[in-house]
Design a protein around this motif. Structure first.
Motif, PDB file in Angstrom:
ATOM      1  N   UNK A 284      -0.231  -7.750  -3.494  1.00  0.00           N
ATOM      2  CA  UNK A 284      -1.359  -6.985  -4.025  1.00  0.00           C
ATOM      3  C   UNK A 284      -1.048  -5.508  -3.851  1.00  0.00           C
ATOM      4  N   UNK A 285      -0.872  -4.820  -4.945  1.00  0.00           N
ATOM      5  CA  UNK A 285      -0.505  -3.405  -4.897  1.00  0.00           C
ATOM      6  C   UNK A 285      -1.754  -2.530  -4.858  1.00  0.00           C
ATOM      7  N   UNK A 286      -1.773  -1.609  -3.891  1.00  0.00           N
ATOM      8  CA  UNK A 286      -2.871  -0.656  -3.730  1.00  0.00           C
ATOM      9  C   UNK A 286      -2.259   0.729  -3.666  1.00  0.00           C
ATOM     10  N   UNK A 287      -2.654   1.578  -4.570  1.00  0.00           N
ATOM     11  CA  UNK A 287      -2.082   2.925  -4.654  1.00  0.00           C
ATOM     12  C   UNK A 287      -2.835   3.873  -3.715  1.00  0.00           C
ATOM     13  N   UNK A 288      -2.643   3.630  -2.399  1.00  0.00           N
ATOM     14  CA  UNK A 288      -3.273   4.476  -1.376  1.00  0.00           C
ATOM     15  C   UNK A 288      -2.247   4.799  -0.297  1.00  0.00           C
ATOM     16  N   UNK A 289      -2.689   5.491   0.750  1.00  0.00           N
ATOM     17  CA  UNK A 289      -1.804   5.903   1.835  1.00  0.00           C
ATOM     18  C   UNK A 289      -1.422   4.696   2.696  1.00  0.00           C
ATOM     19  N   UNK A 290      -0.127   4.391   2.742  1.00  0.00           N
ATOM     20  CA  UNK A 290       0.321   3.235   3.512  1.00  0.00           C
ATOM     21  C   UNK A 290       0.283   3.454   5.010  1.00  0.00           C
ATOM     22  N   UNK A 291       0.567   4.682   5.461  1.00  0.00           N
ATOM     23  CA  UNK A 291       0.551   4.957   6.894  1.00  0.00           C
ATOM     24  C   UNK A 291      -0.852   4.797   7.465  1.00  0.00           C
ATOM     25  N   UNK A 292      -1.850   5.308   6.766  1.00  0.00           N
ATOM     26  CA  UNK A 292      -3.224   5.175   7.256  1.00  0.00           C
ATOM     27  C   UNK A 292      -3.729   3.743   7.140  1.00  0.00           C
ATOM     28  N   UNK A 293      -3.160   2.973   6.210  1.00  0.00           N
ATOM     29  CA  UNK A 293      -3.600   1.584   6.079  1.00  0.00           C
ATOM     30  C   UNK A 293      -3.221   0.767   7.312  1.00  0.00           C
ATOM     31  N   UNK A 294      -2.188   1.190   8.041  1.00  0.00           N
ATOM     32  CA  UNK A 294      -1.831   0.468   9.268  1.00  0.00           C
ATOM     33  C   UNK A 294      -2.969   0.525  10.279  1.00  0.00           C
TER      34      UNK A 294
ATOM     35  N   UNK B 244       0.859  -1.188   0.000  1.00  0.00           N
ATOM     36  CA  UNK B 244       0.000   0.000   0.000  1.00  0.00           C
ATOM     37  C   UNK B 244       0.888   1.227   0.000  1.00  0.00           C
ATOM     38  N   UNK B 245       0.942   1.892  -1.144  1.00  0.00           N
ATOM     39  CA  UNK B 245       1.748   3.106  -1.243  1.00  0.00           C
ATOM     40  C   UNK B 245       3.220   2.894  -0.963  1.00  0.00           C
ATOM     41  N   UNK B 246       3.739   1.689  -1.225  1.00  0.00           N
ATOM     42  CA  UNK B 246       5.142   1.394  -0.980  1.00  0.00           C
ATOM     43  C   UNK B 246       5.422   0.726   0.349  1.00  0.00           C
ATOM     44  N   UNK B 247       4.438   0.625   1.220  1.00  0.00           N
ATOM     45  CA  UNK B 247       4.586  -0.049   2.511  1.00  0.00           C
ATOM     46  C   UNK B 247       3.922  -1.419   2.430  1.00  0.00           C
ATOM     47  N   UNK B 248       4.621  -2.447   2.905  1.00  0.00           N
ATOM     48  CA  UNK B 248       4.110  -3.809   2.818  1.00  0.00           C
ATOM     49  C   UNK B 248       3.478  -4.233   4.144  1.00  0.00           C
TER      50      UNK B 248
ATOM     51  N   UNK C  78      -3.697  11.630  17.710  1.00  0.00           N
ATOM     52  CA  UNK C  78      -4.156  11.474  16.328  1.00  0.00           C
ATOM     53  C   UNK C  78      -5.224  12.527  16.018  1.00  0.00           C
ATOM     54  N   UNK C  79      -5.075  13.175  14.860  1.00  0.00           N
ATOM     55  CA  UNK C  79      -6.022  14.235  14.489  1.00  0.00           C
ATOM     56  C   UNK C  79      -6.459  14.156  13.029  1.00  0.00           C
ATOM     57  N   UNK C  80      -5.934  13.195  12.276  1.00  0.00           N
ATOM     58  CA  UNK C  80      -6.227  13.133  10.846  1.00  0.00           C
ATOM     59  C   UNK C  80      -7.462  12.282  10.572  1.00  0.00           C
ATOM     60  N   UNK C  81      -8.545  12.583  11.260  1.00  0.00           N
ATOM     61  CA  UNK C  81      -9.765  11.798  11.111  1.00  0.00           C
ATOM     62  C   UNK C  81     -10.379  11.894   9.714  1.00  0.00           C
ATOM     63  N   UNK C  82     -10.421  13.073   9.083  1.00  0.00           N
ATOM     64  CA  UNK C  82     -11.043  13.132   7.748  1.00  0.00           C
ATOM     65  C   UNK C  82     -10.356  12.233   6.728  1.00  0.00           C
ATOM     66  N   UNK C  83      -9.018  12.187   6.716  1.00  0.00           N
ATOM     67  CA  UNK C  83      -8.308  11.354   5.747  1.00  0.00           C
ATOM     68  C   UNK C  83      -8.480   9.872   6.067  1.00  0.00           C
ATOM     69  N   UNK C  84      -8.470   9.512   7.353  1.00  0.00           N
ATOM     70  CA  UNK C  84      -8.678   8.114   7.706  1.00  0.00           C
ATOM     71  C   UNK C  84     -10.093   7.670   7.354  1.00  0.00           C
TER      72      UNK C  84
END
Length: 315
Positions: free
Chosen positions: A88-98, A50-54, A115-121
């Protein structure tokens, strides 16, 4: 020769598979789904990029939410997801995928206190079609969030340095108005046996503000300015004492924060070599700040209520 397929993994009510002596197979999957299922037949793990993070997890973790987009990719029903180098490659935010994967594993929403990034998550949860996670994020945003404040204290010889970080800029501004640093200054008059020692004056200066969310100040004596040490005292209103000892100033600052409704959460040493200590505080939002919209508006005064007053004025 490819390994034989494990029908217990790939056969369900959504697929159409027929086996005849392990020779003839009728498959209603895409080419990507067939390739992915062959790979998964020998293991119970799946790896996402996901975005380069496995991320590696169990198939059962993903299939807990069969209606999600993540579950659909396992059988190749979503062509947006590609298999690249066995992942499986997913072109999304890898940090939020955790956080997404943590929810899939525990079915709980566990986020850091800062944590404050609620809209993006929430946007990521909506993309993966995890409706339950979207609901939890909506509920979490309605909850009162604790205010975070951190005090870093460093003691070097006869000097002490303070840095205060706050998640709420108004609290940092309040502390800036209450903290005053007094710099001791001596007059240029020289001392002799026939005269009194030079008088010293205290010049008040406010703490420094590197940003809206932090302030810095120091106390103690500085021997680097010359032969005569320059002393700095700190006063925190409403206490009128001027303190030069770092430990005393730290105690007064902690006492001030406790009176403002903060409670000490943790203490830790950031650097043992530089003697940097960190004190973390939290404070929940005040009830009056959370119920402003629920206050009952005063009822308009009626003419009947004004009549007794007007009659008394006439008398």
């Amino acid at each position: 020769m490819p390994p034989p397929l494990d029908t217990s993994i790939i056969y369900d009510h959504r697929s159409t598979l027929q086996f005849r002596n392990n020779q003839k197979v009728k498959l209603c999957f895409s080419a990507f789904g067939w390739k992915l299922l062959r790979r998964m037949s020998s293991q119970e793990l799946v790896t996402f990029n996901v975005g380069g993070k496995t991320f590696t997890t169990r198939l059962s973790t993903i299939r807990q939410f069969p209606m999600s987009r993540l579950a659909r990719m396992l059988d190749g029903r979503d062509q947006e997801f590609k298999l690249v180098n066995g992942q499986i490659f997913v072109d999304r935010d890898g940090l939020l995928f955790s956080y997404i994967l943590d929810f899939l594993r525990t079915q709980l929403l566990s986020l850091p206190t800062d944590f404050s990034d609620y809209p993006r998550l929430r946007r990521e949860a909506y993309f993966y079609e995890l409706d339950r996670l979207v609901e939890l994020l909506d509920q979490e945003q309605l909850k009162p969030k604790p205010e975070i404040l951190e005090v870093r204290f460093t003691c070097q010889d006869t000097r002490a340095f303070f840095r205060v970080f706050g998640s709420c800029s108004s609290t940092v501004e309040m502390l800036t108005g209450r903290i005053t640093v007094f710099i001791e200054q001596s007059s240029t008059q020289t001392w002799s046996s026939s005269s009194f020692p030079a008088q010293k004056t205290l010049l008040p200066v406010p703490p420094q503000r590197p940003s809206y969310h932090d302030l810095v100040f120091q106390c103690g004596s500085d021997n680097t300015t010359g032969n005569q040490a320059e002393a700095r005292y700190v006063s925190i209103k409403p206490d009128n004492r001027k303190l030069a000892n770092g430990s005393n100033v730290l105690g007064l600052l902690v006492d001030t924060l406790l009176k403002e409704g903060f409670h000490l959460v943790s203490t830790r040493t950031l650097s043992s070599e530089e003697n940097v200590e960190c004190y973390s505080f939290e404070r929940m939002n005040r009830p009056e700040d959370l119920t402003i919209s629920e206050r009952v508006k005063p009822e308009p005064t009626t003419a009947a209520q004004l009549m007794p007053v007007q009659s008394q004025i006439k008398k």
